[in-house]
Structures are given as structure tokens and as C-alpha cells.
Write a protein that holds these residues in place. Structure first.
Motif, short mmCIF file in Angstrom:
data_model
loop_
_atom_site.label_atom_id
_atom_site.label_comp_id
_atom_site.label_asym_id
_atom_site.label_seq_id
_atom_site.Cartn_x
_atom_site.Cartn_y
_atom_site.Cartn_z
N PRO A 91 0.83 -1.21 0.00
CA PRO A 91 0.00 0.00 0.00
C PRO A 91 0.86 1.25 0.00
N ALA A 92 0.44 2.25 -0.76
CA ALA A 92 1.26 3.45 -0.94
C ALA A 92 1.57 4.15 0.38
N HIS A 93 0.63 4.11 1.33
CA HIS A 93 0.88 4.83 2.59
C HIS A 93 1.92 4.11 3.45
N ASN A 94 2.28 2.88 3.10
CA ASN A 94 3.30 2.16 3.85
C ASN A 94 4.62 2.05 3.08
N ILE A 95 4.80 2.88 2.08
CA ILE A 95 5.97 2.74 1.21
C ILE A 95 7.29 2.85 1.96
N GLU A 96 7.32 3.61 3.05
CA GLU A 96 8.59 3.80 3.75
C GLU A 96 9.11 2.50 4.33
N THR A 97 8.23 1.57 4.62
CA THR A 97 8.69 0.26 5.10
C THR A 97 9.60 -0.40 4.08
N ALA A 98 9.24 -0.33 2.81
CA ALA A 98 10.06 -0.93 1.77
C ALA A 98 11.40 -0.21 1.64
N PHE A 99 11.40 1.11 1.74
CA PHE A 99 12.66 1.86 1.70
C PHE A 99 13.57 1.45 2.86
N TRP A 100 13.00 1.34 4.05
CA TRP A 100 13.79 0.95 5.22
C TRP A 100 14.40 -0.44 5.03
N LEU A 101 13.59 -1.38 4.57
CA LEU A 101 14.07 -2.74 4.39
C LEU A 101 15.18 -2.82 3.34
N GLU A 102 14.99 -2.15 2.23
CA GLU A 102 16.01 -2.20 1.18
C GLU A 102 17.30 -1.50 1.62
N SER A 103 17.15 -0.39 2.30
CA SER A 103 18.32 0.32 2.77
C SER A 103 19.10 -0.51 3.79
N ASP A 104 18.38 -1.14 4.70
CA ASP A 104 19.07 -1.88 5.76
C ASP A 104 19.77 -3.12 5.22
N ARG A 105 19.17 -3.77 4.24
CA ARG A 105 19.88 -4.96 3.76
C ARG A 105 21.02 -4.58 2.82
N TYR A 106 21.02 -3.36 2.32
CA TYR A 106 22.20 -2.89 1.59
C TYR A 106 23.35 -2.65 2.56
N VAL A 107 23.06 -2.04 3.71
CA VAL A 107 24.11 -1.67 4.66
C VAL A 107 24.46 -2.82 5.60
N ASN A 108 23.44 -3.51 6.08
CA ASN A 108 23.63 -4.44 7.20
C ASN A 108 23.19 -5.86 6.86
N LEU A 109 23.39 -6.29 5.62
CA LEU A 109 22.98 -7.63 5.23
C LEU A 109 23.65 -8.68 6.11
N CYS A 110 22.87 -9.64 6.53
CA CYS A 110 23.38 -10.72 7.38
C CYS A 110 24.16 -11.71 6.52
N LEU A 111 25.47 -11.70 6.67
CA LEU A 111 26.33 -12.61 5.93
C LEU A 111 27.19 -13.43 6.88
N ASP A 112 26.57 -13.86 7.99
CA ASP A 112 27.31 -14.73 8.90
C ASP A 112 27.29 -16.17 8.37
N GLU A 113 28.04 -17.04 9.00
CA GLU A 113 28.21 -18.40 8.49
C GLU A 113 26.91 -19.18 8.48
N GLN A 114 26.05 -18.97 9.47
CA GLN A 114 24.78 -19.69 9.52
C GLN A 114 23.86 -19.28 8.37
N SER A 115 23.74 -17.96 8.15
CA SER A 115 22.88 -17.48 7.07
C SER A 115 23.39 -17.94 5.72
#
Length: 412
Positions: A91-115
């Protein structure tokens, strides 16, 4: 016409925006300029692995899909030899959630051995199910390795073999991510019921202060011109014998690309196409006969796949296929036939462009190819192909020395 806006951040990220007031939804499409062609021959499949790793969670969003679904959204992704594409619809009114998620996995993607181990297992299982333990699953591997000898298109997106993924070290995985997943190699499109100003504000807020990673310039080996026919025969316990004719063609930015696409359409797009009308409907030689192109950025392939009916002689089947192709070369395409398939393409594109999420993906596609405005000119390109250009391109593709033939099935 598709109206769109463009904004480039200081870090190199390109934002495209398309406003659609007919929906209360929005699509966020991100396309990274990294695909299978960016891998080394000794370590293939990493681009596809990262498609999976990007959904493995990040520091502030350990459950990517869960957070998006809580905002009423959904997501998916795909990888090609040329790029990796991610998208969210919500939904358009929740668009910031998608921005937050994409930004965070660009910066803080989980790349530990288990993942990494978890996603390696998923990709290896996919490799086995779709390519190793499925009838005809390895045909794409064989086709590519037969047609290409230098260019990295010689392996499919899944990779050469599962061991390349299984044996990838943590250092190799981190290096691939830091080299190719960089903000300046990303195109972001926001399409739906969100204003351009709002899209700029959110893009600057969540991506504006992110720095590019390691500088990388693509320098791929060119594929030498094929100067003689190639043949490969492979025994496989599959239900029907298959023959694949493989021809080199141009890449997506070449002036002849559209005509090449129409060549495959005239041969095999629908019941009025030549293969169906003149071969499938008049002989009992085949259970299926098709022609398609790989719409790749660099010079790609047009290939004809034929599944033979029981007891059919392979040479007879090839004679019929080649006869139909040679008839096209000899007599050429008619203006009426060419216009039919050009109009079919335009009709399909116009229908697809009603959908805001499709527009988002196409704008990213054309921007990475060099010019987002091609979303509005591609139909003109199809309509402007002349009979002379079509015939010339067909003759260029269907040269005997430009052909590789794969025989695949129980008889070989």
C-alpha cells in the motif's frame, strides 16, 4: 506514453518515478547491475546465491518478508546473466517500510556463516531439483557451453555445478558483495500512487548518505565469431529425443535486436507462425517445435528446439526444420506477415504497461541499458522494422557456420 521522472543522488544511485493515480498501491523496484556474467569461471552461481541471501535478514530487520507482510506488502526477485532484480508491492501509505528494508539490507545484510550455509543449501537443492534431477534440466548448460567459448554467458545463472556454491568461502562471498552490490550500480524505480517529491524525500532519507563500495568496471571477454558448425551429442534417459539448433545474434542495444526478435516470432510465435502452420500441422515428426531468443545485454542466442516423435529420423527432422528456415531466407517475409508480429508485440506491451509494477521493472531495465526513455520508443522500433532489414538480419543469423547443434536424448 509512460510519463516518468528521474533523479540522481550524489552517491550515484538513480531514482526513476512513475505516478499512477488509479491505484492505492506502489511498487518499489531495484535493479543491481550484477549478474552471472560478473562471476569467474571457477566460482559461478554467486549472483543467484545473493538473490537468496538478500532475503536472509539484516541487522535491523532479521525477518525481511515478515516486516514487509506486516505492512501489507509482498516481494520477490530474480537473477539473470546481466542483472539482479528485487521488487516490493505494498500500500502506498506504507511505502517507507520498503525503503527501510532495502536500505538496511544494503548496509547491514546478514552474511554470517549460519545465514550463508542456509542459503547455500537452498540454492544447491534448487540446482539439483531443476537442473540435475529433472528431464532436460541440463540442456541450458549444454547449449551455453556449446555456443560460447569465451564470454561468461557460457554458464547459466544457476552456475556450472553445485560445488561452486558449496565450496565458496566466506571471503569470496563478502568480496563479491562488496564489489558488485554498490549504491552506484543500483537503479531504483518507484511506481504507483506516490508523488515524485515524496519519492525523492524517501530516497534521500534512506539511501542518500550511503557510500559506494569498491569501484568496479566490467571488462568481459568478447565472444569470437563462430566460423564453423559445432555438434554435440548427449545421451540422456528422457521421454523424447530433442534437437536444438543454436545461432549467435546481437545484444539488446544493437540496432538489429528488434528485427532478430521478430525473426523468432515469425517462425514460432503462435498458431499462425510458420513452424506451427507449415510443420506441426502438416507432419507427424515433432511433438513440439519452437524458436526463442535470449534477450541478453551482450550478443546472445536465437535457438530452435525440437522434440521428436517416436521413431522419427533425426536427419529427416532437421531437413524439415532447415527447409522451413531456408524458405524464409529464400522468399523473405511479407509486409503483411511482418506487420502482424510487430503489431502483436505492440499490443502486448501496451497491455502490460497498464500495470504500475511492470512499468517499474521496465524503467529500471531500460535505464541500465542506457536510456529509460526507450520504454516509450520500443514499440516504434518494432513498427519501423522493414522487410529489407528483417530479411537481412535473418540471413545474418541463419548462416551454417553460425550454427551449433545439440542432439539430446536416449538414442545418442
Amino acid at each position: 506514453m509512460i510519463s516518468y521522472n528521474k533523479y540522481v543522488l550524489s552517491n550515484g544511485l538513480r531514482l526513476l518515478h512513475h505516478y499512477n493515480a488509479t491505484t492505492q498501491m506502489v511498487a518499489l523496484n531495484l535493479r543491481y547491475d550484477v549478474g552471472g556474467r560478473d562471476e569467474s569461471p571457477e566460482r559461478t552461481g554467486l549472483a543467484h546465491l545473493f538473490e537468496h541471501l538478500m532475503f536472509g535478514g539484516s541487522l535491523n530487520a532479521p525477518d525481511f518478508d515478515g516486516a514487509l507482510q506486516a505492512a501489507g506488502g509482498s516481494s520477490n526477485a530474480w537473477t539473470s546473466n546481466d542483472c539482479t532484480n528485487f521488487y516490493e508491492v505494498l500500500p502506498a501509505h506504507n511505502i517507507e517500510t520498503a525503503f527501510w528494508l532495502e536500505s538496511d539490507r544494503y548496509v547491514n545484510l546478514c552474511l554470517d556463516e549460519q545465514s550463508v550455509a542456509t542459503q547455500k543449501s537452498v540454492v544447491i537443492e534448487e540446482f539439483k531439483q531443476r537442473y540435475l534431477n529433472r528431464p532436460y534440466g541440463d540442456v541450458s548448460h549444454l547449449m551455453r557451453s556449446l555456443a560460447y567459448k569465451s564470454h561468461p554467458y557460457r554458464w547459466p545463472v544457476i552456475g556450472v555445478k553445485p560445488e561452486h556454491i558449496a565450496e565458496a568461502s566466506m571471503q569470496e562471498i563478502h568480496d563479491f558483495y562488496n564489489t558488485h552490490y554498490s549504491i552506484d550500480r543500483m537503479v531504483l524505480c518507484v511506481s504507483g500512487n506516490v508523488t515524485f517529491q515524496r519519492a525523492i524525500e524517501l530516497t534521500e532519507k534512506w539511501f542518500g548518505d550511503l557510500a559506494p563500495r569498491a569501484s568496479h568496471k566490467r571488462n568481459l571477454p568478447s565472444e569470437p565469431e563462430q566460423l564453423e558448425p559445432r555438434v554435440l551429442k548427449v545421451h540422456s534417459d528422457v521421454p523424447e529425443d530433442m534437437i536444438v539448433r543454436i545461432y549467435h545474434m546481437c545484444g539488446a542495444n544493437d540496432p538489429d535486436f528488434v528485427a532478430s526478435d521478430l525473426v523468432s516470432d515469425v517462425l514460432a510465435n503462435g498458431p499462425s507462425a510458420r513452424f506451427h502452420r507449415n510443420v506441426l500441422m502438416t507432419t507427424d515428426l515433432f511433438t513440439d517445435l519452437d524458436a526463442v531468443i535470449l534477450g541478453s545485454d551482450d550478443p546472445g542466442l536465437l535457438y530452435v528446439t525440437a522434440r521428436l516423435a517416436d521413431g522419427v529420423d533425426a536427419d529427416e527432422a532437421l531437413d524439415v526444420i532447415d527447409g522451413e528456415i531456408n524458405k524464409l531466407l529464400r522468399e523473405g517475409v511479407s509486409e503483411r506477415e511482418l506487420r502482424r508480429y510487430a503489431n502483436q508485440h505492440v499490443s502486448r506491451e501496451l497491455y502490460e504497461n497498464i500495470l504500475y509494477d511492470v512499468v517499474a521493472e521496465k524503467l529500471c531495465k531500460y535505464e541500465l541499458l542506457g536510456d529509460a526513455s526507450r520504454i516509450n520508443t520500443e514499440n516504434d522500433e518494432y513498427q519501423s522494422v522493414t522487410v529489407e532489414q528483417f530479411n537481412q538480419v535473418a540471413r545474418k543469423i541463419f548462416r551454417p557456420e553460425n550454427c551449433s547443434t545439440l542432439y539430446y536424448g536416449p538414442r545418442w
